[in-house]
Design a protein around this motif. Structure first.
Motif, PDB file in Angstrom:
ATOM      1  N   ALA A  74       0.659  -1.211   0.008  1.00 39.92           N
ATOM      2  CA  ALA A  74      -0.219  -0.036  -0.020  1.00 39.92           C
ATOM      3  C   ALA A  74       0.919   1.376   0.065  1.00 39.92           C
ATOM      4  O   ALA A  74       0.830   2.152  -0.712  1.00 39.92           O
ATOM      5  CB  ALA A  74      -0.878   0.005   1.273  1.00 39.92           C
ATOM      6  N   ASN A  80       2.648   1.739  -3.480  1.00 35.35           N
ATOM      7  CA  ASN A  80       1.680   1.806  -4.456  1.00 35.35           C
ATOM      8  C   ASN A  80       1.101   3.363  -4.390  1.00 35.35           C
ATOM      9  O   ASN A  80       0.695   3.996  -5.368  1.00 35.35           O
ATOM     10  CB  ASN A  80       0.372   0.862  -4.470  1.00 35.35           C
ATOM     11  CG  ASN A  80       0.862  -0.609  -4.895  1.00 35.35           C
ATOM     12  OD1 ASN A  80       1.781  -0.669  -5.623  1.00 35.35           O
ATOM     13  ND2 ASN A  80       0.537  -1.429  -4.711  1.00 35.35           N
ATOM     14  N   LEU A  81       0.705   3.543  -3.147  1.00 33.92           N
ATOM     15  CA  LEU A  81       0.095   5.092  -2.728  1.00 33.92           C
ATOM     16  C   LEU A  81       1.044   6.241  -3.322  1.00 33.92           C
ATOM     17  O   LEU A  81       0.777   7.216  -4.031  1.00 33.92           O
ATOM     18  CB  LEU A  81      -0.311   5.006  -1.528  1.00 33.92           C
ATOM     19  CG  LEU A  81      -1.564   4.269  -0.942  1.00 33.92           C
ATOM     20  CD1 LEU A  81      -1.951   4.300   0.239  1.00 33.92           C
ATOM     21  CD2 LEU A  81      -2.733   4.886  -1.802  1.00 33.92           C
ATOM     22  N   GLU A 135      -7.436  -1.161  -5.458  1.00 29.62           N
ATOM     23  CA  GLU A 135      -6.621  -2.202  -5.101  1.00 29.62           C
ATOM     24  C   GLU A 135      -5.245  -1.762  -4.806  1.00 29.62           C
ATOM     25  O   GLU A 135      -4.488  -1.993  -5.723  1.00 29.62           O
ATOM     26  CB  GLU A 135      -6.909  -3.496  -5.808  1.00 29.62           C
ATOM     27  CG  GLU A 135      -6.417  -4.725  -5.264  1.00 29.62           C
ATOM     28  CD  GLU A 135      -7.006  -5.987  -6.242  1.00 29.62           C
ATOM     29  OE1 GLU A 135      -6.537  -6.949  -6.000  1.00 29.62           O
ATOM     30  OE2 GLU A 135      -7.479  -5.742  -7.300  1.00 29.62           O
ATOM     31  N   VAL A 136      -4.695  -1.161  -3.409  1.00 29.56           N
ATOM     32  CA  VAL A 136      -3.544  -1.087  -3.393  1.00 29.56           C
ATOM     33  C   VAL A 136      -2.695  -1.768  -2.464  1.00 29.56           C
ATOM     34  O   VAL A 136      -1.287  -2.010  -2.267  1.00 29.56           O
ATOM     35  CB  VAL A 136      -3.497   0.331  -3.009  1.00 29.56           C
ATOM     36  CG1 VAL A 136      -4.226   1.370  -3.509  1.00 29.56           C
ATOM     37  CG2 VAL A 136      -4.445   0.330  -1.302  1.00 29.56           C
ATOM     38  N   GLY A 137      -3.363  -2.792  -1.661  1.00 27.95           N
ATOM     39  CA  GLY A 137      -2.522  -3.620  -0.865  1.00 27.95           C
ATOM     40  C   GLY A 137      -2.427  -5.081  -0.863  1.00 27.95           C
ATOM     41  O   GLY A 137      -2.239  -5.765   0.005  1.00 27.95           O
ATOM     42  N   VAL A 194      -9.409  -4.002  -0.348  1.00 28.29           N
ATOM     43  CA  VAL A 194      -8.278  -3.191   0.485  1.00 28.29           C
ATOM     44  C   VAL A 194      -8.293  -3.091   1.913  1.00 28.29           C
ATOM     45  O   VAL A 194      -7.531  -2.751   2.450  1.00 28.29           O
ATOM     46  CB  VAL A 194      -8.424  -1.681  -0.149  1.00 28.29           C
ATOM     47  CG1 VAL A 194      -8.202  -1.775  -1.448  1.00 28.29           C
ATOM     48  CG2 VAL A 194     -10.120  -1.395   0.270  1.00 28.29           C
ATOM     49  N   MET A 221      -9.065   4.679   1.191  1.00 28.04           N
ATOM     50  CA  MET A 221      -8.181   3.313   1.353  1.00 28.04           C
ATOM     51  C   MET A 221      -7.935   3.289   2.627  1.00 28.04           C
ATOM     52  O   MET A 221      -7.590   4.146   3.442  1.00 28.04           O
ATOM     53  CB  MET A 221      -6.956   3.625   0.467  1.00 28.04           C
ATOM     54  CG  MET A 221      -7.160   3.967  -0.949  1.00 28.04           C
ATOM     55  SD  MET A 221      -8.064   2.565  -1.815  1.00 28.04           S
ATOM     56  CE  MET A 221      -8.173   3.270  -3.452  1.00 28.04           C
ATOM     57  N   SER A 252      -6.206   0.235   3.878  1.00 29.38           N
ATOM     58  CA  SER A 252      -5.197  -0.777   4.189  1.00 29.38           C
ATOM     59  C   SER A 252      -4.046  -0.443   4.184  1.00 29.38           C
ATOM     60  O   SER A 252      -2.979  -1.330   4.320  1.00 29.38           O
ATOM     61  CB  SER A 252      -5.491  -1.710   3.064  1.00 29.38           C
ATOM     62  OG  SER A 252      -5.010  -1.217   1.597  1.00 29.38           O
ATOM     63  N   GLY A 253      -3.540   0.738   4.203  1.00 28.79           N
ATOM     64  CA  GLY A 253      -2.235   1.189   4.337  1.00 28.79           C
ATOM     65  C   GLY A 253      -2.037   2.779   4.702  1.00 28.79           C
ATOM     66  O   GLY A 253      -3.047   3.329   5.111  1.00 28.79           O
ATOM     67  N   VAL A 269      -2.444   6.459   4.298  1.00 29.31           N
ATOM     68  CA  VAL A 269      -3.278   7.098   3.438  1.00 29.31           C
ATOM     69  C   VAL A 269      -3.073   8.760   4.052  1.00 29.31           C
ATOM     70  O   VAL A 269      -3.131   9.179   5.293  1.00 29.31           O
ATOM     71  CB  VAL A 269      -4.625   6.813   3.297  1.00 29.31           C
ATOM     72  CG1 VAL A 269      -5.509   7.764   2.087  1.00 29.31           C
ATOM     73  CG2 VAL A 269      -4.574   5.323   2.817  1.00 29.31           C
TER      74      VAL A 269
END
Length: 635
Positions: free
Chosen positions: A480, A483-484, A527-529, A586, A630, A632-633, A635
């Motif tokens: 995550a 990707n973010l 879908e980042v994680g 996520v 999001m 999952s990570g 943010v």
């Protein structure tokens, strides 16, 4: 007899037995202690061509000194309010400065943990002081003369009455449910509803005891499960009669109130939150569900932030009197006083809400505080009630100035309030008269800058940076984070089609991921994680489709020995709240309604059969309103 297994074969078998399991390998990361500073320095190097020499030198000094105060000064000077105060269009250099200033703003540094806790407790005491002052004499400014309310608040009373309707216990009991958070009656980590049903005696305040008993009696499944557990616990035979007064005396235990704790908010202070008694929380969520459903009739959806984001974007593009203005309040949950609630809520509703609230709380030091506020963050009804009160005051102001409720230009989500620009200054004044405090750093009445519900808009462009709010605890968190950051750089700097926008930062993060988990897949805005976003060159192509793998993280199901309590986990009506089906990719979730889980225990599984007929080549434009928040990570 001597073991005939060759030495080499035995060594291979021994090596296999020591090999880590998938979930252990995915969670046991080797990360540097100064990870946040390394990341900030790496991002600065990747974006150095977009930073002036003076600004680059300032960031380098902060990274070298590891000084949190200097970091917060940097974040204060390079925030959204300061960067675009003049109203100039968004520029790339300003967006890069906002990212560098805000990236570590929410990170909980270990060295100042006690200072953050002390700051949170000071906020609690300050909120109590404000509420006490308003309860005693501050509310008098809302009256024209003795016993005569200002017309704005008469309209606000009407709004609240129309939203709530006549009080009926059945209306709220239908929505009662256990929440996902902790409670005073359960052990640490046991936040699943199975434990909240099964671990009795249940905690409840004295005033809410009658309502809790009535709630239990109204549910035949719950009564049957409790009776069965009660008989086995006390050795009562199935044919023997039960004294129900003694039954509820043993099943319910009175507690004086909630327990105040703190959770990380930013690197300066924590966020105070109250851990409520188990059945108080269940009753409070019944009020929450009723208010959420009724507010939707007025165009206010507390289950979705999309409307606030859309209006904030529209407000950054318009310059007329109907342009949506965004207001934000400081410490809103802790400044909803008992007096303002008594003025605006119908008497029966106010009496019920007061009965199910916690009248006092225990600080970490052991000191007990008697609340002057209606409820604190952690109370299941706080978010819905504060949204209702803010919407009611906005209704009163709009009705007196515009003569109507401008539904198309108004939104409320907690303390994120949006109204037309023409009424925003008057609304801000009325909110302060009611004992609230306007957050000037996050409130934008006029101009091309607007902020609401995690989106920052300048001339229709979302300039929201990426925040590192915790250390990634597993591979999913590293996915995550990479990707973010990569998506932000693609959208704001290098163009949406670049998949390696921050080469040094990407290389650093990927080096922390075990080789067996360096999975590559197509770029995605939601879908980042689950894998690393890359180009089609990173995935094999055969059978006319691309093949790639993804990692999923789920709660570990545990055995629930009490079948009757396990059955209670299936709700009889749809639970209000965000549509979690949209978050399944996520957010770590349990696999079913009957799964018993414990907090902090995860299971990782790899899906190697994912296919894509077309490989996306870019992210969406930053001007697009994000459909998901999001979680999952970082943010």
């Amino acid at each position: 007899m001597r073991n005939q297994t060759p030495i080499r074969k035995r060594s291979r078998q021994k090596a296999r037995t020591k090999r880590k399991r998938p979930h252990e390998e995915a969670s046991s990361l080797r990360l540097p202690k100064d990870l946040p500073w390394k990341l900030l320095g790496s991002i600065l190097m990747d974006l150095s061509e977009y930073v002036s020499p003076e600004d680059r030198s300032r960031v380098e000094t902060v990274v070298r000194s590891r000084d949190v105060d200097s970091l917060m000064a940097l974040a204060s000077d390079w925030n959204l309010q300061c960067m675009f105060r003049s109203g100039n269009p968004s520029t790339l250099f300003k967006e890069v400065k906002i990212l560098l200033g805000a990236f570590l703003k929410k990170y909980p540094f270990e060295g100042n943990s006690q200072e953050r806790v002390d700051a949170a407790l000071r906020a609690v005491r300050e909120g109590e002081r404000q509420c006490s002052l308003f309860n005693r004499r501050g509310h008098k400014c809302l009256y024209i003369e003795e016993g005569v309310l200002h017309p704005i608040f008469i309209d606000a009373q009407t709004f609240v009455g129309r939203v709530l309707g006549n009080f009926s216990y059945e209306k709220v009991s239908d929505w009662c449910r256990h929440g996902p958070g902790s409670s005073t009656g359960t052990s640490k980590g046991q936040d699943c509803s199975y434990y909240k049903y099964g671990q009795w005696p249940y905690h409840v305040t004295t005033a809410a005891r009658g309502h809790a008993e009535r709630l239990i009696r109204s549910d035949e499944r719950w009564m049957g499960a409790l009776e069965d557990s009660y008989r086995r616990h006390y050795g009562i035979k199935p044919w023997e009669l039960i004294d129900w007064d003694t039954f509820f005396t043993n099943v319910l235990t009175d507690v004086p109130g909630n327990r105040i704790t703190t959770v990380p908010k930013d690197c300066r202070k924590d966020r105070p939150i109250a851990v409520e008694p188990t059945l108080n929380m269940m009753l409070q969520l019944g009020v929450d569900g009723h208010i959420r459903r009724r507010l939707k009739r007025w165009g206010i959806d507390l289950d979705n932030q999309f409307r606030n984001m859309r209006l904030a974007k529209e407000g950054s593009l318009r310059s007329d009197m109907w342009a949506p203005a965004t207001l934000d309040l400081s410490n809103a949950s802790d400044t909803v006083s008992l007096r303002i609630a008594k003025i605006l809520l119908p008497p029966e509703w106010f009496e019920y809400v007061c009965a199910i609230r916690s009248p006092s709380g225990v600080l970490p030091s052991g000191e007990r505080v008697r609340y002057s506020k209606l409820s604190s963050m952690g109370n299941g009804a706080t978010f819905a009630i504060e949204s209702l009160i803010f919407a009611a005051i906005a209704f009163g102001v709009c009705n007196r100035i515009l003569g109507k409720w401008p539904r198309d230009f108004t939104a409320v989500y907690g303390d994120d309030i949006i109204v037309p620009e023409v009424v925003a200054p008057y609304l801000a004044t009325m909110l302060e008269e009611c004992g609230f405090t306007i957050n000037t750093e996050k409130s934008f009445i006029d101009g091309p800058v607007k902020e609401s519900c995690g989106s920052d808009w300048v001339h229709g462009r979302n300039v929201r940076p990426v925040y590192l709010d915790e250390v990634p605890e597993d591979v999913v968190g590293l996915f995550a984070l990479r990707n973010l950051l990569n998506r932000w750089a693609c959208q704001h700097v290098y163009g949406c089609e670049s998949m390696d926008a921050l080469p040094l930062t990407n290389q650093m993060i990927i080096s922390w991921i075990p080789k067996s988990y360096r999975l590559w897949g197509p770029p995605s805005d939601t879908e980042v994680g689950t894998y690393l976003h890359g180009t089609c060159k990173d995935a094999p192509f055969y059978g006319s489709v691309f093949h790639y793998s993804a990692l999923s993280k789920r709660c570990v199901p545990l055995k629930g020995n009490e079948l009757h309590f396990r059955k209670l986990m299936a709700p009889l009506r749809e639970v209000l709240g965000p549509n979690y089906e949209d978050y399944r990719k996520v957010v770590p979730v349990a696999s079913g309604a009957f799964d018993v889980t414990a907090k902090g225990r995860w299971h990782f599984s790899m899906n190697k059969r994912r296919v894509a007929s077309e490989w996306p080549t870019s992210y969406c434009s930053p001007d697009t309103i994000p459909l998901l928040v999001m979680r999952s990570g970082p943010v």
